[in-house]
Design an enzyme around this catalytic site. Structure first.
Site, PDB file in Angstrom:
ATOM      1  N   PHE A   1      24.288   3.459  10.241  1.00  0.00           N
ATOM      2  CA  PHE A   1      24.231   2.750   8.963  1.00  0.00           C
ATOM      3  C   PHE A   1      23.473   3.631   7.973  1.00  0.00           C
ATOM      4  CE2 PHE A   1      23.215  -1.554   6.808  1.00  0.00           C
ATOM      5  CZ  PHE A   1      24.479  -1.609   6.255  1.00  0.00           C
TER       6      PHE A   1
ATOM      7  N   THR B   1      15.466   2.345  10.334  1.00  0.00           N
ATOM      8  CA  THR B   1      16.152   2.773  11.561  1.00  0.00           C
ATOM      9  C   THR B   1      17.674   2.803  11.390  1.00  0.00           C
ATOM     10  OG1 THR B   1      16.031   0.468  12.247  1.00  0.00           O
ATOM     11  CG2 THR B   1      14.323   1.932  13.085  1.00  0.00           C
ATOM     12  N   GLU B   2      18.152   2.586  10.166  1.00  0.00           N
ATOM     13  CA  GLU B   2      19.592   2.457   9.938  1.00  0.00           C
ATOM     14  C   GLU B   2      20.408   3.638  10.468  1.00  0.00           C
ATOM     15  OE1 GLU B   2      17.771  -0.143   6.662  1.00  0.00           O
ATOM     16  OE2 GLU B   2      17.239   1.666   7.760  1.00  0.00           O
ATOM     17  N   ALA B   3      19.903   4.873  10.261  1.00  0.00           N
ATOM     18  CA  ALA B   3      20.664   6.061  10.688  1.00  0.00           C
ATOM     19  C   ALA B   3      20.888   6.074  12.201  1.00  0.00           C
ATOM     20  CB  ALA B   3      19.941   7.338  10.257  1.00  0.00           C
TER      21      ALA B   3
END
Length: 276
Positions: A157, A151-153
């Site tokens: 991130f 889920t970083e995007a």
């Protein structure tokens, strides 16, 4: 003979008496079981957890364990980076961010190249860095309720470090979907995409993991070591270069306006407002 076995048992008992603040380490021959143990934080990754995990893996390697089972205490496997660690990132210098990135890269690499089989027994959500840990294990079992996702995007991130391994593990087409969409997948989708090998009910999860360890224990340790070394070293020069680039990207994104906005929106529980 028996004296050697007894000495080995004593040595192993000594290793497994080590104390950790963020995990539990136990020896159930022929398995070593590492349980992430911050249930109140959904087993989130802190610098202390990374260091404890590296120490635990060192102990497993020195023991008579034939394989390692990695699981989580409570309802989650690992929810990704600890909030306190996330907050600290926003005030850190580039060099401090590089050092952090290298620590995380070191953990992924240690799990990926560990000389004995490592089985992730995914007892609940494995998100962001937690999903990364699952991705670098040799095998992954998951309960039907488990959730997965990079889920970083979504918070500005980048899942840079794990992308290096994910392409190797699931292929580039699937890796692109996982890393770019940033969405959460259920266990059935994770199985379809190749993130996990089997779905097992919660009451049978650890028993199935132990069954797999027993299967590995029937093989020659030298053969398993050689097979893993062969797989992880192809081509090593490319891996080294890709990891170095990933560490740099991981540190660089932390200084961008998008990361600051993503982090603020995450902490404030609101939708991010991305700059064009």
């Amino acid at each position: 003979g028996e004296c050697t076995r007894q000495a080995s048992r004593e040595f192993t008992r000594g290793l497994f008496a080590m104390t950790f603040k963020t995990l539990l380490l136990s020896f159930e021959p022929p398995a070593a079981i590492v349980t992430l143990n911050r249930p109140e934080k959904r087993n989130a990754i802190s610098l202390e957890l990374i260091e404890d995990l590296l120490r635990a893996l060192d102990a497993c390697e020195r023991s008579a364990a034939r394989a390692v089972i990695l699981t989580g205490a409570g309802k989650a496997f690992c929810s990704g980076m600890d909030l306190e660690m996330l907050k600290a990132i926003s005030t850190q210098s580039h060099d401090e961010n590089l050092a952090d990135s290298r620590k995380m890269a070191g953990l992924f690499r240690r799990l990926y190249e560990f000389p004995r089989p490592v089985i992730a027994a995914v007892n609940g959500p494995a998100i962001a860095g937690g999903c990364g840990m699952v991705s670098v294990c040799d095998l992954a079992l998951a309960v039907p309720e488990a959730k997965f996702g990079y889920t970083e995007a979504r918070v500005g991130f980048i899942p840079a470090l794990v992308s290096v391994y994910l392409v190797r593990m699931v292929g580039e087409r699937v890796a692109r979907e996982l890393l770019l969409a940033g969405r959460i997948y259920d266990a059935a989708e994770a199985l379809r995409l190749g993130l996990v090998n089997e779905i097992v009910s919660a009451d049978k999860l650890m028993a199935r993991a132990r069954e797999l360890v027993e299967i590995f224990a029937e093989s020659s340790p030298a053969s398993l070591l050689a097979a893993k070394r062969l797989m992880t070293s192809m081509p090593l020069s490319d891996l080294n270069a890709a990891l170095e680039q990933a560490v740099e990207e991981n540190a660089r994104i932390r200084t961008t306006p998008d990361f600051r906005e993503g982090l603020s929106s995450f902490l404030e529980k609101r939708k991010p407002k991305w700059s064009p």
